[in-house]
Design a protein around this motif. Structure first.
Motif, PDB file in Angstrom:
ATOM      1  N   HIS A   1      36.178  41.151  47.369  1.00 42.52           N
ATOM      2  CA  HIS A   1      35.592  42.490  47.461  1.00 42.52           C
ATOM      3  C   HIS A   1      36.688  43.536  47.727  1.00 42.52           C
ATOM      4  N   GLU A   2      37.589  43.221  48.661  1.00 45.62           N
ATOM      5  CA  GLU A   2      38.677  44.155  48.994  1.00 45.62           C
ATOM      6  C   GLU A   2      39.556  44.447  47.779  1.00 45.62           C
ATOM      7  N   GLU A   3      39.631  43.485  46.868  1.00 43.91           N
ATOM      8  CA  GLU A   3      40.465  43.636  45.676  1.00 43.91           C
ATOM      9  C   GLU A   3      39.660  44.236  44.515  1.00 43.91           C
ATOM     10  N   GLY A   4      38.388  44.549  44.762  1.00 40.43           N
ATOM     11  CA  GLY A   4      37.524  45.096  43.712  1.00 40.43           C
ATOM     12  C   GLY A   4      37.081  44.048  42.707  1.00 40.43           C
TER      13      GLY A   4
ATOM     14  N   MET B   1      43.789  40.560  58.973  1.00 46.11           N
ATOM     15  CA  MET B   1      43.355  39.326  58.287  1.00 46.11           C
ATOM     16  C   MET B   1      44.041  39.236  56.924  1.00 46.11           C
ATOM     17  N   VAL B   2      44.461  38.037  56.570  1.00 50.91           N
ATOM     18  CA  VAL B   2      45.176  37.857  55.308  1.00 50.91           C
ATOM     19  C   VAL B   2      44.184  37.970  54.147  1.00 50.91           C
ATOM     20  N   GLY B   3      44.556  38.761  53.159  1.00 48.09           N
ATOM     21  CA  GLY B   3      43.721  38.887  51.970  1.00 48.09           C
ATOM     22  C   GLY B   3      44.360  38.154  50.799  1.00 48.09           C
ATOM     23  N   LEU B   4      43.926  38.527  49.595  1.00 51.09           N
ATOM     24  CA  LEU B   4      44.473  37.878  48.405  1.00 51.09           C
ATOM     25  C   LEU B   4      45.944  38.245  48.231  1.00 51.09           C
ATOM     26  N   VAL B   5      46.733  37.276  47.848  1.00 49.10           N
ATOM     27  CA  VAL B   5      48.149  37.507  47.547  1.00 49.10           C
ATOM     28  C   VAL B   5      48.296  37.443  46.031  1.00 49.10           C
ATOM     29  N   ARG B   6      48.850  38.511  45.438  1.00 44.29           N
ATOM     30  CA  ARG B   6      48.994  38.548  43.986  1.00 44.29           C
ATOM     31  C   ARG B   6      50.246  37.790  43.580  1.00 44.29           C
ATOM     32  N   LEU B   7      50.102  36.898  42.584  1.00 41.14           N
ATOM     33  CA  LEU B   7      51.234  36.081  42.139  1.00 41.14           C
ATOM     34  C   LEU B   7      51.697  36.455  40.739  1.00 41.14           C
TER      35      LEU B   7
ATOM     36  N   ALA C   1      41.657  36.277  37.498  1.00 41.46           N
ATOM     37  CA  ALA C   1      40.817  37.451  37.269  1.00 41.46           C
ATOM     38  C   ALA C   1      41.118  38.105  35.932  1.00 41.46           C
ATOM     39  N   ALA C   2      40.066  38.706  35.359  1.00 45.48           N
ATOM     40  CA  ALA C   2      40.219  39.551  34.166  1.00 45.48           C
ATOM     41  C   ALA C   2      39.290  40.739  34.384  1.00 45.48           C
ATOM     42  N   GLY C   3      39.867  41.953  34.421  1.00 44.97           N
ATOM     43  CA  GLY C   3      39.063  43.120  34.770  1.00 44.97           C
ATOM     44  C   GLY C   3      38.546  42.941  36.191  1.00 44.97           C
ATOM     45  N   ARG C   4      37.225  43.105  36.348  1.00 43.34           N
ATOM     46  CA  ARG C   4      36.643  42.953  37.696  1.00 43.34           C
ATOM     47  C   ARG C   4      36.130  41.539  37.961  1.00 43.34           C
ATOM     48  N   ARG C   5      36.156  40.698  36.940  1.00 40.67           N
ATOM     49  CA  ARG C   5      35.557  39.359  37.076  1.00 40.67           C
ATOM     50  C   ARG C   5      36.582  38.352  37.559  1.00 40.67           C
ATOM     51  N   ALA C   6      36.138  37.453  38.405  1.00 39.99           N
ATOM     52  CA  ALA C   6      37.068  36.487  38.988  1.00 39.99           C
ATOM     53  C   ALA C   6      36.492  35.074  38.952  1.00 39.99           C
TER      54      ALA C   6
END
Ligand SMILES: [Zn+2]
Length: 296
Positions: free
Chosen positions: A49-52, A1-7, A24-29
């Motif tokens: 969640h997968e990205e913390g 399954m496709v997750g978040l893609v970092r840009l 996102a900044a730290g753990r907050r999104a």
């Protein structure tokens, strides 16, 4: 399954039928748009969640159901507050207004499906243009008008989540006529983005993000100008709004197969009629109980 893609640092997106942005900044999104429904919203939560990451707030680029359909679920599941622009707020809180604006009256049952009628969602606050700090995440709200009354983009570092300000060329080829409410505002928005050296990487709601965005945006701008010209030429013979819409569909090979699609095309056509009328290029008159548009 496709997750978040970092840009970029702190900027991600979740690819899908409607791309979802994450700042996102730290753990907050902060999520930018929520997708069509609960399934899509759950997918976003899993990807975070997968990205913390933990959802702290939601910003809606606009109130169309494919962008806000998951908002009420996300808000109730996580407690994340939902934000949008002043003009979009009534539509987010009373999505039946979307169907009413398309149909021109209370929409019949076959227009009250999940593609045109999202679950209503309470808006915590209205965001104006400029920087905003939500859940500890810094973003910038950028007005990108034309596609809906108060459409915005959200900038995070070098990435601009641009909602439906333009659609990818493959999507444009299918739709023929971009859905707009204000033609001149849409053209000005695209011209502004194309002229900006600092536009960065754009992530459209529908289509591929990345360096190809300029070609996509240019194709949308060219199409807007071409449709305006075409509507004006069509009106050498007087036409009703419905006839003008039918002729546009024929010209662009759009097969209208469902009432929702019919009303979306009709509404987009009316945006062009309004634009041409306000420019003084076409007029209207009532004959035999029909309102006819004609070239001046
Ligand atoms: Zn939209």
């Amino acid at each position: 399954m496709v997750g978040l893609v970092r840009l970029d640092q702190g900027a991600y997106y979740l690819p899908g039928p409607a791309n979802l942005g994450v700042a996102a900044a730290g753990r907050r999104a902060v999520a930018v748009d929520t997708g069509l429904d609960e399934d899509r919203a759950r997918r976003l939560l899993r990807a975070l969640h997968e990205e913390g990451l933990e959802l702290g707030a939601v910003i809606l680029t606009h109130s169309h159901a494919d962008h806000m359909g998951g908002a009420a679920f996300l808000a109730s599941r996580t407690g994340a507050p939902v934000f949008c622009s002043l003009e979009e707020r009534p539509f987010v809180e009373s999505p039946v207004l979307e169907g009413m604006s398309l149909f021109g009256g209370y929409p019949p049952r076959n227009l009250r499906n999940k593609f045109l009628l999202a679950p209503p969602c309470r808006v915590e606050g209205v965001l104006g243009p400029g920087p905003a700090l939500l859940a500890g995440v810094e973003v910038e709200v950028v007005p990108l008008l034309g596609h809906s009354l108060g459409h915005v983009g959200v900038r995070c570092g070098g990435v601009l989540f641009s909602g439906d300000v333009y659609i990818g060329r493959d999507v444009l080829a299918r739709h023929g006529v971009p859905f707009l409410v204000e033609v001149d505002a849409a053209a000005a928005t695209l011209e502004g983005l194309l002229a900006s050296e600092a536009a960065g990487c754009l992530v459209p709601g529908h289509g591929q993000p990345g360096p190809g965005w300029r070609e996509d945006a240019r194709a949308n701008l060219d199409r807007i100008r071409e449709v305006a010209d075409r509507v004006q030429r069509l009106l050498e013979r007087p036409l009703t709004s419905q006839e003008a819409s039918r002729e546009l569909c024929r010209a662009y090979g759009v097969r209208v197969e469902a009432p929702g699609q019919y009303y979306l095309m009709l509404s987009a056509t009316k945006a062009f009629l309004t634009y041409l009328f306000d420019q003084g290029l076409i007029g209207s008159s009532v004959r035999d109980g029909n309102l006819l548009w004609h070239r001046r």
